[in-house]
Write a protein that holds these residues in place. Structure first.
Motif, short mmCIF file in Angstrom:
data_model
loop_
_atom_site.label_atom_id
_atom_site.label_comp_id
_atom_site.label_asym_id
_atom_site.label_seq_id
_atom_site.Cartn_x
_atom_site.Cartn_y
_atom_site.Cartn_z
N PRO A 203 -46.16 3.52 -72.42
CA PRO A 203 -46.38 2.28 -73.16
C PRO A 203 -46.83 2.51 -74.61
CG PRO A 203 -48.19 2.69 -71.66
CD PRO A 203 -47.17 3.74 -71.38
N PHE B 57 -61.03 9.39 -69.21
CA PHE B 57 -60.20 10.40 -68.55
C PHE B 57 -58.79 9.86 -68.31
CE2 PHE B 57 -64.62 11.30 -67.46
CZ PHE B 57 -64.71 12.61 -67.90
N PRO B 58 -58.01 9.77 -69.40
CA PRO B 58 -56.68 9.17 -69.28
C PRO B 58 -55.76 9.97 -68.36
CG PRO B 58 -56.97 10.18 -71.43
CD PRO B 58 -58.30 10.20 -70.76
N LEU C 280 -47.15 16.93 -67.23
CA LEU C 280 -46.05 17.57 -66.51
C LEU C 280 -45.99 19.07 -66.83
CD1 LEU C 280 -43.06 15.07 -66.97
CD2 LEU C 280 -44.31 15.58 -64.86
N GLU D 249 -43.26 -5.38 -74.84
CA GLU D 249 -43.34 -4.43 -73.73
C GLU D 249 -42.52 -3.18 -74.05
OE1 GLU D 249 -40.88 -5.95 -70.24
OE2 GLU D 249 -41.55 -7.84 -71.10
N ARG E 28 -49.68 7.85 -75.09
CA ARG E 28 -49.68 7.91 -73.63
C ARG E 28 -48.48 8.73 -73.13
NH1 ARG E 28 -52.41 8.41 -69.93
NH2 ARG E 28 -51.93 7.50 -67.92
N ARG F 191 -56.62 11.35 -61.99
CA ARG F 191 -56.02 10.58 -60.90
C ARG F 191 -57.09 9.74 -60.23
NH1 ARG F 191 -51.28 13.35 -57.85
NH2 ARG F 191 -51.35 11.19 -57.20
N ARG G 30 -41.39 0.59 -74.77
CA ARG G 30 -41.64 1.88 -74.12
C ARG G 30 -41.19 3.00 -75.04
NH1 ARG G 30 -44.54 -0.55 -72.18
NH2 ARG G 30 -45.13 -0.92 -70.02
N MET H 62 -48.52 12.12 -70.87
CA MET H 62 -47.81 12.27 -69.60
C MET H 62 -46.92 13.51 -69.62
SD MET H 62 -47.07 8.33 -68.41
CE MET H 62 -45.99 7.89 -69.74
N PHE I 130 -62.18 5.22 -66.66
CA PHE I 130 -60.75 4.99 -66.86
C PHE I 130 -60.36 5.34 -68.30
CE2 PHE I 130 -56.94 2.53 -67.68
CZ PHE I 130 -56.27 2.53 -66.48
N THR J 188 -39.91 15.57 -70.52
CA THR J 188 -39.72 14.24 -71.11
C THR J 188 -40.61 13.22 -70.39
OG1 THR J 188 -37.42 14.87 -71.37
CG2 THR J 188 -37.97 12.56 -71.75
N ALA J 189 -41.16 12.29 -71.15
CA ALA J 189 -41.96 11.24 -70.52
C ALA J 189 -41.78 9.94 -71.29
CB ALA J 189 -43.43 11.63 -70.49
N ILE J 190 -41.89 8.83 -70.56
CA ILE J 190 -41.78 7.51 -71.17
C ILE J 190 -43.08 6.75 -70.89
CG2 ILE J 190 -40.56 5.28 -71.05
CD1 ILE J 190 -38.07 6.86 -70.26
#
Lengths: 230, 230
Positions: A207, A62-63, A219, A187, A211, A66, A189, A215, A59, A203-205
Motif C-alpha cells: 500500500p 514492529f512492521p 522475503l 487504493e 511497505r 507476525r 498499490r 515486504m 503494531f 518482488t513485492a506489492i
C-alpha cells in the motif's frame, strides 16, 4: 489533589475525582457511611484501554512482526507483574485508599492491588480525556519498557536487518527499484523490485513504497537465513 | 471495491486496500508469486479494538453494573461464536480470499476464519479512521446484540429499578434531595439524600448529582431486596 502523580504521567485531569476513584479500593469504599465509588469499574475499562494502546504501539513499532510475535510481546507488557512494577515506579502505593483490614494485612504492598489501580488510572484518563490522551500516557509510562531490538530481534524492521546481512555477506547493499503503481488514487498499490548483490531478485506489492520495500526485504531475509541455516 | 460491505458497516475507507487485506487469509497470500499481506496482523489489532469499544459501550450503558457483570457481558459479546454470527450477517464469506486448499476444505464456512476476518476488519477501520470511527462501526454492527434489560436486569440503572419497586410496594415514588456540594470547581462532589415512602433514608456522594442519585438508589435497592428475600 495527586499533583505529583498527574505530572508523573504527563496528564492533567479535568475531573481529578476520577483519579481519586481509581485509587479507591473496594475495602475503603465499603467502610464509608455513604456510598462511595471504588475502582473496579474503572479497572474493567482500563484493562481494555491498556490492551489497545499497547497493541497499537507494537503494531507500529514492529512492521515486520507476525501476529504471534506481537501477541507474545503484548502479553509480557501487560502481565500483572509488569504492571505492578510500573505502579511501584509511579508510587501508586502512596495514593491508594484502603480499608483498615486490607491495610493491616499489607494490602498496600500487594502486586495485584497495585496493578489493578494502575489499570483503573488508565480507565480514568480514557474517560476524562479520550483515547488519544490515554495512548500518550501509556506510551509515556511504558517508555523504558517497549521491547528493545534484542527482544524484538526477529521483529526488527526487515530493511535494516537485510542491509546488515548483505553488507556482512557481500560488502554491498541491496538495491530497491520502484517498478510502478496501480489502482485508483485512494487504493493505490506499489510494486517494488529488490536485487541482492548476487543478483537474486524479489518482488513485492504494498500500500506504500515503504511497505512494499519492507515486504520485499522480508522475503529476501527469509531466503538468506534459510541458506545460512542449510 | 467492497462497496456493499462498506455501506453495511457504515464506514467508507480512505484506503480500501486495508479492507482487502482484512479479507485476505494467509492461505491465499501464501499462494501468490509476490509477497502479499494477509489479515493476521490486523486481527491482532482488531481484537483489542473490539474489546475496548465493547467495554466503553457497556460501561456507559450499565452505570450500575459491577465489574463482574460487565466482564460477563463483554465475554459473551466478543466470544468467537458471537463474532462468527456477526460475520455471517455481514456476509463476510463472500469477500474472503482463500487459498485453494483452504477453499476445498470448506474454509469459507468455518467460524474461526470468519470471526478472524471480522476482527481484522475492525483493525482496518481503526488504522484507517481512528478509534472514534471504529467505535461507531462496533456500535452499529452490534446494535441488535447489546444486552437487553432482561439480560442485564441486575445491572439496569438503579433509579428506574427503585422507582418500579417502590411504586409496587408503597404506591409512591422515592424522593431525592440535593443536600449540598463540596470541593473546588474541577473536582466537585455532590451529596444526595434519598427518602423512601416508609421514611428510610439513604445518603450518597458522587461526582455529579445524577451519579449520586444512582448510588443512593443502589443502596436503597440492596436494602429493599434483602428485606423481600428475608
Amino acid at each position: 489533589m495527586f499533583e505529583k502523580l498527574q505530572s508523573d504521567i504527563h496528564y492533567a485531569f479535568n475531573d481529578a475525582g476520577l483519579l481519586a476513584t481509581a485509587m479507591t479500593h473496594s475495602s475503603w469504599a465499603n467502610e464509608q457511611q455513604e456510598h462511595v465509588e471504588h475502582n473496579e469499574r474503572l479497572e474493567f475499562l482500563g484493562d481494555a484501554v491498556l490492551e489497545l494502546c499497547v497493541s497499537e504501539e507494537l503494531f507500529a513499532r514492529f512492521p515486520g512482526a507476525r501476529e504471534g510475535d506481537l501477541t507474545r510481546m503484548r502479553a509480557r507488557l501487560v502481565s500483572k507483574p509488569a504492571l505492578a512494577e510500573l505502579a511501584r515506579d509511579l508510587q501508586l502505593e502512596l495514593y491508594l485508599r484502603l480499608g483498615r483490614g486490607e491495610e493491616s494485612q499489607g494490602g498496600r504492598e500487594r502486586s495485584s492491588l497495585l496493578s489493578d489501580a494502575l489499570e483503573a488510572m488508565l480507565g480514568a484518563v480514557f474517560l476524562d480525556g479520550g483515547y488519544e490522551r490515554a495512548r500518550h500516557v501509556v506510551r509515556h509510562v511504558l517508555a523504558a519498557r517497549w521491547p528493545s531490538d534484542a527482544d524484538g530481534k526477529r521483529s526488527k524492521d526487515y530493511k535494516s536487518r537485510l542491509q546488515e546481512l548483505t553488507q556482512g555477506l557481500f560488502r554491498e547493499r541491496p538495491v530497491y527499484v520502484l517498478m510502478g503503481s496501480s489502482g485508483p488514487e485512494h487504493e493505490k498499490r506499489f510494486e517494488v523490485r529488490l536485487t541482492l548483490p548476487d543478483d537474486t531478485v524479489f518482488t513485492a506489492i504494498g500500500p506504500s513504497v515503504k511497505r512494499a520495500e519492507q515486504m520485499a526485504a522480508g522475503l529476501a531475509l527469509k531466503k538468506l537465513e534459510s541458506r545460512s541455516e542449510g
